[in-house]
Design an enzyme around this catalytic site. Structure first.
Site, short mmCIF file in Angstrom:
data_model
loop_
_atom_site.label_atom_id
_atom_site.label_comp_id
_atom_site.label_asym_id
_atom_site.label_seq_id
_atom_site.Cartn_x
_atom_site.Cartn_y
_atom_site.Cartn_z
CB CYS A 34 3.10 -2.74 13.93
SG CYS A 34 3.21 -2.41 12.16
CD GLU A 70 -2.42 -1.17 2.79
OE1 GLU A 70 -3.28 -2.05 2.97
OE2 GLU A 70 -1.98 -0.44 3.68
CB SER A 72 9.47 3.74 15.29
OG SER A 72 8.93 4.15 14.06
CG LEU A 73 12.11 6.51 21.58
CD1 LEU A 73 13.43 5.81 21.33
CD2 LEU A 73 12.36 7.91 22.14
CB CYS A 124 6.41 -3.31 16.47
SG CYS A 124 8.05 -2.82 15.93
CB CYS A 139 -1.81 2.26 5.95
SG CYS A 139 -0.33 2.16 4.94
CB CYS A 164 7.43 -5.71 8.97
SG CYS A 164 8.81 -4.95 9.88
CB SER A 169 9.72 5.96 9.58
OG SER A 169 9.34 5.50 10.86
CB CYS A 194 2.91 7.17 3.53
SG CYS A 194 3.37 5.81 4.58
N1 SAH Z 1 9.20 0.03 10.03
C1 SAH Z 1 9.35 1.43 10.12
C2 SAH Z 1 8.45 2.20 9.17
C3 SAH Z 1 7.05 1.73 9.04
S1 SAH Z 1 6.01 1.94 10.43
C4 SAH Z 1 9.14 1.90 11.54
O1 SAH Z 1 8.72 1.10 12.36
O2 SAH Z 1 9.45 3.04 11.80
C5 SAH Z 1 5.67 3.68 10.41
C6 SAH Z 1 5.20 4.22 11.76
O3 SAH Z 1 3.86 3.80 12.06
C7 SAH Z 1 6.06 3.74 12.91
O4 SAH Z 1 6.35 4.77 13.79
C8 SAH Z 1 5.16 2.72 13.54
O5 SAH Z 1 5.54 2.44 14.84
C9 SAH Z 1 3.82 3.37 13.41
N2 SAH Z 1 2.67 2.48 13.66
C10 SAH Z 1 2.59 1.15 13.45
N3 SAH Z 1 1.39 0.67 13.82
C11 SAH Z 1 0.67 1.73 14.29
C12 SAH Z 1 -0.64 1.90 14.83
N4 SAH Z 1 -1.46 0.88 14.94
N5 SAH Z 1 -1.02 3.14 15.23
C13 SAH Z 1 -0.19 4.19 15.09
N6 SAH Z 1 1.04 4.11 14.57
C14 SAH Z 1 1.48 2.89 14.19
FE1 SF4 Z 2 7.81 -3.43 11.22
FE2 SF4 Z 2 7.74 -0.77 11.64
FE3 SF4 Z 2 5.55 -2.34 12.06
FE4 SF4 Z 2 7.62 -2.53 13.71
S1 SF4 Z 2 6.30 -0.71 13.39
S2 SF4 Z 2 6.48 -4.27 12.82
S3 SF4 Z 2 9.32 -2.24 12.32
S4 SF4 Z 2 6.55 -1.93 10.10
#
Ligand code: SAH
Ligand code: SF4
Length: 348
Positions: A122, A87, A219-220, A119, A338, A115, A196, A108
């Protein structure tokens, strides 16, 4: 068959004794005219068009589904020729800031199918990692989104599916093609590109050593190892001390303000002591903080905190003079679907 978009124009193999101006013609058809077949390159000899079509596929993906409309956030679901779906999301700048109809767009895009980093919050991590996107599969998301939306993208963020820095070489090739001036590439400058990452230390350092002024967002999501490790398994491999050192190295090399992304999840990382420690990290890195109230993902237990908790968390940062933005909109099935995204402050 390889994709033409997997390579920089300089590496294309257009055939024996093909003069250079032909390369410029092909590049112009792709990056300016946005044709979708070799056949439409009408100023090339028919034999050459046929030969190109034997050697290369032009576009690696096609639109499978679209949600949203002209002036709203718009989501593109791409079907990859090699199979699978990814996407992209096109986000117009706020019409309040830019007049009736938005004329600035952030796109984006995705870098992997699935992935591997898992996390806990996610959507992209749930089904695991399937494969890396090729450079052409990354670049084509922009070319096709721009063609379909009839608008050029001003800002590009690698915040779609996948961990960009885990697909490093393809990412860099794609960025070279994206950076190159029209007609030799998409023509988006490095300063308008943000990567990111969930925090891959060696690759953050490698990226710092690249000549390009690409922006970094980390992504902290947790200000201490204890909290971060609970939700981000990658933190066990690259704990905070190492990660923040790598970010400091990046900041030192690029001298650009980086972004710390911090999802707020109720009862997990929304404690005010986390906010206080986050202030210290942001100050050290000269970073701004983007607070993202969690988007509900079907099948996962997490929820966003109440507005008052979000406000209190943001206030700790504001009172310490850390630049902070909070993504305020509600609902947004598009974003949640997304699996991520925030971006508001990255526009413009
Ligand atoms: N893998 C990379 C980039 C893709 S994720 C990363 O983790 O940074 C892009 C951003 O969306 C990251 O900050 C991720 O933590 C955040 N994200 C993932 N799932 C989410 C959710 N359900 N609600 C809000 N942000 C989310
Ligand atoms: Fe992968 Fe980023 Fe999602 Fe973590 S937040 S599972 S690194 S896409």
């Amino acid at each position: 068959m390889p994709y033409l978009l997997d390579q920089l124009p300089a590496d294309w193999n257009l055939g024996e004794n093909v003069p250079n101006y032909r390369m410029e013609q092909v590049a112009t058809w792709i990056f300016e005219r946005r044709v979708t077949t070799f056949d439409e390159m009408t100023n090339l000899p028919a034999a050459m068009r046929a030969q190109l079509a034997e050697r290369y596929e032009l576009l690696p993906l096609k639109l499978a589904k679209q949600q949203g409309s002209d002036d709203t956030t718009r989501k593109f679901l791409w079907q990859l020729n090699k199979g699978d779906f990814v996407e992209s999301v096109l986000i117009p700048a706020s019409p309040d800031l830019f007049g009736e109809r938005a004329d600035r767009f952030t796109l984006c895009i995705s870098t992997q199918v699935g992935c591997a980093y898992g996390c806990k919050f996610c959507a992209s991590g749930i089904a695991g990692w399937k494969r890396n996107l090729t450079p052409g599969e990354i670049v084509a998301q922009i070319i096709e989104a721009e063609r379909i939306a009839k608008n050029r993208v001003n800002n590009l963020v690698f915040m779609g599916m996948g961990e960009p820095l885990a697909n490093y070489d393809n990412l860099i090739t794609a960025i070279e093609i994206i950076n190159a001036q029209s007609p030799w590439g998409v023509g988006i400058g490095a300063r308008h590109i943000t990567i990111s990452t969930s925090g891959l230390v060696p690759q953050i350092r490698q990226l710092a050593d690249e000549p390009r002024q690409i922006r970094l967002a980390l992504s902290l999501h947790g200000a201490t190892d204890e909290v971060r490790s609970q939700i981000m398994p990658v933190n066990k491999k690259y704990p905070l001390a190492e990660l923040l050192d790598a970010c400091a190295y990046y900041q030192d090399k690029k001298r650009k303000m980086m972004t710390l992304e911090y999802i707020l999840i109720e009862g997990i990382n929304d404690d005010l002591t986390q906010a206080e420690i986050l202030v210290k990290h942001a100050r050290r890195l000269h970073a701004k903080v983007n607070l993202i109230p969690y988007n509900k993902v079907d099948g996962l237990p997490w929820v966003r905190p109440s507005d008052s908790v979000i406000d209190a968390f943001a206030a700790v940062l504001e009172n310490a003079d850390i630049p902070v933005t909070v993504r305020r909109e509600k609902g947004h099935d598009i974003d949640a679907a997304c699996g991520q995204l925030r971006l508001k402050e990255l526009q413009g």
